[in-house]
Design an enzyme around this catalytic site. Sequence first.
Site, PDB file in Angstrom:
ATOM      1  N   ASP A   1       0.856  -1.184   0.000  1.00 51.46           N
ATOM      2  CA  ASP A   1       0.000   0.000   0.000  1.00 51.46           C
ATOM      3  C   ASP A   1       0.893   1.235   0.000  1.00 51.46           C
ATOM      4  O   ASP A   1       1.644   1.462   0.941  1.00 51.46           O
ATOM      5  CB  ASP A   1      -0.902  -0.011   1.243  1.00 51.46           C
ATOM      6  CG  ASP A   1      -2.039   0.989   1.153  1.00 51.46           C
ATOM      7  OD1 ASP A   1      -2.121   1.703   0.142  1.00 51.46           O
ATOM      8  OD2 ASP A   1      -2.842   1.061   2.108  1.00 51.46           O
TER       9      ASP A   1
ATOM     10  N   ASP B   1      -2.719   2.428  -6.098  1.00 45.55           N
ATOM     11  CA  ASP B   1      -1.723   2.510  -5.035  1.00 45.55           C
ATOM     12  C   ASP B   1      -1.657   1.288  -4.123  1.00 45.55           C
ATOM     13  O   ASP B   1      -0.956   1.320  -3.118  1.00 45.55           O
ATOM     14  CB  ASP B   1      -1.958   3.769  -4.190  1.00 45.55           C
ATOM     15  CG  ASP B   1      -3.332   3.777  -3.536  1.00 45.55           C
ATOM     16  OD1 ASP B   1      -4.177   2.957  -3.920  1.00 45.55           O
ATOM     17  OD2 ASP B   1      -3.547   4.618  -2.644  1.00 45.55           O
ATOM     18  N   GLU B   2      -2.365   0.213  -4.452  1.00 43.26           N
ATOM     19  CA  GLU B   2      -2.250  -0.962  -3.601  1.00 43.26           C
ATOM     20  C   GLU B   2      -2.531  -2.235  -4.397  1.00 43.26           C
ATOM     21  O   GLU B   2      -3.239  -2.226  -5.402  1.00 43.26           O
ATOM     22  CB  GLU B   2      -3.185  -0.882  -2.395  1.00 43.26           C
ATOM     23  CG  GLU B   2      -4.651  -0.802  -2.725  1.00 43.26           C
ATOM     24  CD  GLU B   2      -5.528  -0.851  -1.481  1.00 43.26           C
ATOM     25  OE1 GLU B   2      -5.215  -1.601  -0.529  1.00 43.26           O
ATOM     26  OE2 GLU B   2      -6.554  -0.135  -1.464  1.00 43.26           O
TER      27      GLU B   2
END
Length: 371
Positions: free
Chosen positions: A19, A113-114
């Site tokens: 993350d 983003d993850e």
Amino acid sequence: MTCGDSDAPDVPRRIVHIDMDAFFASVEQRDNPDLRGKPVAVGGSRERGVVAAASYEARRFGVRSAMPSVTARRKCPELIFVPPRFDAYRAISREIRAIFAEYTPLIEPLSLDEAYLDVTENLQGIASATEVAQRIREEIRARTGLTASAGVSYNKFLAKLASDRNKPDGLFVITPRMGPAFVETLPVGRFHGIGPATAAKMNRLGIETGLDLRARTLPFLREHFGKAGGFYYWIARGIDRRPVQPDRIRKSIGSEDTFDTDLFAPGEAREALQPLIGKVWRHCEANGIRGRTVTLKVKYADFQQITRSHTLPAAYDSQGAVEAAVDALLAPLFPTPKGIRLLGVTLSSLAGERTGKGEPDPTPRQLVLPI
């Protein structure tokens, strides 16, 4: 395979959840040294704008993503608003995923983003998933100048919880021995997969923590939460058999909210729909996705549920176009003889870089809304 498959064999896995730390805001601070160390919000600063991401400096004041801009500015008068640059975020996300691909082909992106990574049999032949996670974090920092937090565990549910434990720029491991005890001490509102409305319902049933959840029987949870009850039953025991699913095809993007007080007026409903539409559209923008079908979901106080949809020959090209479509679907429902307890908005018939394999699909642009 789901957590509810009680007769399914347990498969030993090494799962990493990566993350990125305050991704959009961190990119802006990286690219503009004047923003470093200052409270930054990515998003619109106008009255009806919404925060898409907040730097950790802004979070100390209580600023959070999806918060109305006026509320964010009230919490932090020194807040600096920066317009989003989704092309830049997507480019950096591709760099990061290229790093993942050096270690495993089993990558399940959740957003820019993850992502989940199954590193049980990784391409580098590294025996320790913790070492894999640490190397990936080091590579991300070296190549992008950004930091990432990582969670390592034997399933997706716990890896996701672990990545949030030592943010920012942290690493946390939940071993099979730790798993059940780790879950039992957490408030159910911290569980990934249990939203605010469900957590509130659980609290009303006397379920405050993972230990409380584990004390409830499977029939009880299914009675009160339907199919999701099986999922809750197993994660309360630290069990999650879902595999990492690379290149999964997303069929829709949606957001919904349950209200403390029933809505009766069309103005109230439109106001309540604004943040839901904004959330859906921000996800579309961030991931290069467009859709042709808008669906409005309405659940009344007596739990009657209806949906209304409209599909276009070409994709919606702006948040305003989606808002207009939702408004057109909403208007015929008033006046209403009974209150509305839940509203939801979904965009489907998707095309774009997150909807499947390969390069982004060339989605047609919708110029006029023919409703």
